[in-house]
Structures are given as C-alpha cells and as structure tokens.
Design a protein around this motif. Structure first.
Motif: not given
Length: 150
Positions: A28-29, A32-33, A36
């Motif tokens: 998931d954009p 996912s952060h 990171s």
C-alpha cells in the motif's frame, strides 16, 4: 465459548493473518510509509504473538517481547494519521479474505472490530510523543463483544 484466538485458527492462523496483512501494507503506497525506516526481521512473528495475546490466546507477546507500553510507544509520536489508519484497516479486511477468515461473518466482524479499535484507539492515543506513554500498560484482551473487562 471459544475465543477469537481459537476462531482465527490459533497460533498458525494468526501467523498466516499477520503475514497476509504485512504483505498488504507493504504494497500500500500510504501504509507502507510506516515501514520505510525498516522493521524487525521477525516482525510478522511478533505481530502474530501480540494478536494471539490480545485475542484470548497465551501471553505470547508479553512473555517474550514486551508489554503494551512498548507496543504503544512504537506507534506513538507520529502525529494524527487517519488516512493511514483507514487504509491499514482495509488491508486487514483484505487479509482476512486472503486467509479465509471472511467466511464466518461473526468471526470476520469481531476481528474487524478489534483491529479497528486497536488501530484507532489503543495505538493512536499518543500522537505527539512516545514519552507520553505510561509504563506498565498491559495488552487489553478482546472478546466477542469488545474489550474484555479486566
């Protein structure tokens, strides 16, 4: 009455669910952060241990990794992130489908309700700083009808 832990397939079922959820959030954009910066090599096993304990199984997390305070601190000090929370919950719902835990609508709803509560309440209570999290918190058990009374 069986526990949510049992209904979810016990240790093996919750490990499969944690793996499916983790794969979903990494794809998931937005969610996912949160990963990171990297994550522990045993993240999904630790996550499954936490879920095991929260859903009525053995004290798999607190006996090996830490208490609720340590978990809440990991999720604190990142400000408000409602969109990320909504997407993490959606990933959880999709992971329930991925592992076949959506067939029983009562089980699916109870797990969804727990994860939503954990995401938006238990893990979201200290958006400003992990230093605000008090010591000695215990993992709050969840029952079929919501947070269990301790």
């Amino acid at each position: 009455m069986r526990s949510l832990y049992d209904a979810a397939g016990g240790d093996d079922g919750l490990l499969r669910l944690a793996e499916a959820w983790h794969a979903r959030v990494l794809a998931d954009p937005v969610v996912s952060h949160a990963f990171s910066h990297g994550y522990h090599a045993e993240h999904t096993r630790r996550l499954a241990a936490y879920w095991t304990e929260a859903l009525g199984g053995p004290a798999a997390y607190s006996s090996s990794y830490g208490d609720e305070s340590s978990v809440v601190r990991m999720h604190s000090g990142n400000g408000q992130h409602e969109e990320m929370d909504r997407r993490a919950i959606a990933c959880f719902d999709q992971a329930l489908e991925d592992v076949g835990l959506d067939a029983d609508k009562v089980v699916r709803q109870a797990l969804h309700d727990w994860f939503t509560w954990a995401t938006t309440t238990a893990m979201a209570g200290y958006p400003d700083s992990p230093d605000e999290v008090p010591d000695g918190l215990t993992i709050r058990p969840w029952s079929w009808s919501g947070p269990a009374i301790e």
